[in-house]
Design a protein around this motif. Structure first.
Motif, mmCIF file in Angstrom:
data_model
loop_
_atom_site.group_PDB
_atom_site.id
_atom_site.type_symbol
_atom_site.label_atom_id
_atom_site.label_comp_id
_atom_site.label_asym_id
_atom_site.label_seq_id
_atom_site.Cartn_x
_atom_site.Cartn_y
_atom_site.Cartn_z
ATOM 1 N N CYS B 42 -2.070 -10.096 7.568
ATOM 2 C CA CYS B 42 -2.102 -9.659 6.162
ATOM 3 C C CYS B 42 -0.766 -9.182 5.614
ATOM 4 N N GLY B 43 0.135 -8.749 6.470
ATOM 5 C CA GLY B 43 1.460 -8.341 6.004
ATOM 6 C C GLY B 43 1.547 -6.929 5.445
ATOM 7 N N THR B 46 4.339 -4.640 6.853
ATOM 8 C CA THR B 46 5.707 -5.167 6.900
ATOM 9 C C THR B 46 6.745 -4.055 6.701
ATOM 10 N N ASN B 145 2.101 -12.012 2.818
ATOM 11 C CA ASN B 145 1.596 -10.739 2.289
ATOM 12 C C ASN B 145 0.415 -11.008 1.369
#
Lengths: 325, 181
Positions: B42-43, B46, B145
């Motif tokens: 899903c990012g 990050t 993302n």
């Protein structure tokens, strides 16, 4: 996650020595291994971080020698790869997300494991890869993403890598170092078909480490096409890596490999043989694709992959023929 | 034996199983970085590691030893938001906000990649020295993302306004002309 001892290797020899145990694993970017460890599907007692080993990309005899610790992004953006091996740059860029590509190493990409949902479902499903002899729930399960070539009653999982499909088409060799010394191997000989032992995925000896990948020179137009359920960040339904050189209206040289269809990156030797020295026509491309897929064995949900693979091969060859003309 | 988080040296956790994400959230109480899927899909987690965007959920904290981590908390200069943070507000780059710290860190890493000339899946000419930052390029490069609220158009607007040009960040029209670099 099961407890483990972590160490960082500063040389291949040290890594191989540190991994002297059966229950050791080499750690690259961790994008697959850390996930599998968290799911307790992988339970290494020792984790040897090999990201500090060679991350160089060197020109060598007209080709390239690529250190196993090179990150996927670094390989895809390398000037020589973009200019001479577009099939490889495009394959890498079609895989995963930018974050994952920044982390993932060449060695780890090659040794990543299947994303079969039944392999991951430790508590709810049977899987011969996870628990040898247990049975395979993908056979009669939701198997739309699964393999159509080289399968066995024990396993119908696919190898998820895009990069490896390009490497298979490029005649890449893999440099290995182990307790018995060093050797090289064609990438197409590294991964196994599942047979009766899908838990054994490569011909690597215990503790053997991939230190580099070598590409011979390429003097053909090349590209990579990935067909997937969404435009980005999804595994392949089917992918095609192809290289082609046309001379005097005939196929002088051709390389083809398929992704998303088998337990290993699938070099399409039969299609190549059918195309060699033949005409550069859609009919000839179609006949070659038919030859490659003649032995395809569909499951309940994935018969569409057979026609999809054929059409993708024809389309990609047509694109390259147009470029080469 | 430390990691530099937003400029401060932080000791490594004694247990190598601790992910960089859990180190940030549970040990350092830097809860800006979010745990979404915890499996790299899903990012939301990050962060920038030596300036490169990575997912912190699949990074073991020990792997970041001696390296510099930047989280969303490290972007603002005292009370002044990073221009991209302000652009997310101005361009409706979020609804619930859960994916936002990951989106912002990812976009900063993305801008550096674009500047460096890293090609993407949708780049036509792999050998071109510079890559036009079309909307298609930005969307492809941000595909790691996910935003479950569906704020992607505002997110791309905010990124374009910050890193490309104000003119490039016109509100999204499906049939509109591609923006220039």
């Amino acid at each position: 996650m099961t407890p483990f001892q972590y160490s960082r290797a500063t040389s291949a020899a040290e890594a191989v020595q540190s991994a002297g145990l059966e229950a050791a694993k080499y750690l690259g970017g961790g994008t697959n291994l850390v996930d599998l460890m968290r799911e307790t599907i992988e339970r290494p007692a020792v984790l040897v971080d090999v990201t500090g080993l060679s991350a160089n990309i060197d020109e060598r005899e007209g080709g390239l020698l690529i250190g196993a610790a090179v990150r996927n992004t670094a390989l895809a953006e390398h000037r020589v790869v973009r200019e001479r091996y577009p099939v490889l740059a495009r394959a890498i860029l079609a895989g995963a997300s930018a974050q994952i590509r920044n982390m993932a190493t060449v060695g780890g990409n090659i040794l990543q494991r299947t994303r079969c949902a039944y392999f991951y479902d430790d508590e709810g499903s049977r899987c011969n890869k996870r628990t040898p002899g247990q049975g395979c729930d993908a056979l009669d399960g939701f198997n739309r993403m699964h393999a159509i070539l080289g399968t066995s009653p024990a396993c119908v999982a696919t190898h998820p890598s895009d990069m490896c499909v390009a490497l298979a088409a490029l005649d890449a060799t893999v440099h290995l170092e182990g307790r018995q010394g060093r050797r090289t191997l064609a990438l197409t000989d590294l991964h196994r078909l599942p047979g009766d032992h899908p838990e054994i995925e490569t011909v690597l000896e215990p503790g053997e480490l991939i230190t580099a990948v070598e590409l011979p020179p390429l003097t053909m137009a090349s590209t990579y096409r990935k067909v997937r359920d969404r435009a980005s960040y999804a595994f392949a339904l089917v992918s095609v890596a192809a290289a082609l050189r046309v001379e005097d209206g005939a196929v002088k040289a051709v390389r083809l490999a398929l992704g998303g269809v088998a337990h290993k990156p699938w070099r399409a030797w039969k299609a190549e043989a059918a195309l060699k020295d033949g005409p550069v026509t859609a009919e000839a491309f179609r006949a070659a694709a038919e030859a490659e897929l003649a032995d395809a064995a569909p499951l309940r949900d994935n018969a569409f992959k057979i026609e999809l693979a054929k059409r993708t091969m024809v389309s990609v060859l047509g694109e390259l023929a147009g470029e080469a003309a | 034996m430390s990691i530099i988080v937003n400029g401060s040296a932080t000791p490594l956790p004694p247990d190598p199983r601790v992910s960089l994400l859990d180190l940030l959230r549970e040990h350092l109480k830097l809860t800006g970085t979010k745990k979404g899927c915890n499996q790299g899909a899903c990012g939301a987690c990050t962060v920038l590691l030596d300036g490169e965007r990575v997912v912190s959920c699949l990074t073991l904290a020990v792997q970041a030893e001696g390296r510099a981590v930047t989280t969303v908390e490290g972007l603002a200069q005292s009370d002044k938001l990073h221009p991209l943070q302000q652009a997310f507000i101005d361009r409706d780059g979020f609804q619930c906000g859960y994916c936002t710290p990951g989106q912002i860190c990812s976009a900063i890493g993305m801008a550096a990649e674009l500047e460096r000339g890293v090609p993407s899946h949708v780049t036509g000419d792999l050998t071109a020295g510079t890559i036009a930052a079309s909307r298609e390029e930005l969307a492809e490069r941000m595909s790691g993302n996910l935003c479950r609220c569906g704020a992607h158009n505002g997110i791309i607007d905010a990124i374009a306004a910050t890193f490309i040009s104000k003119e490039a960040a016109q509100p999204y029209r499906p049939d509109g002309p591609e923006m220039a670099a």
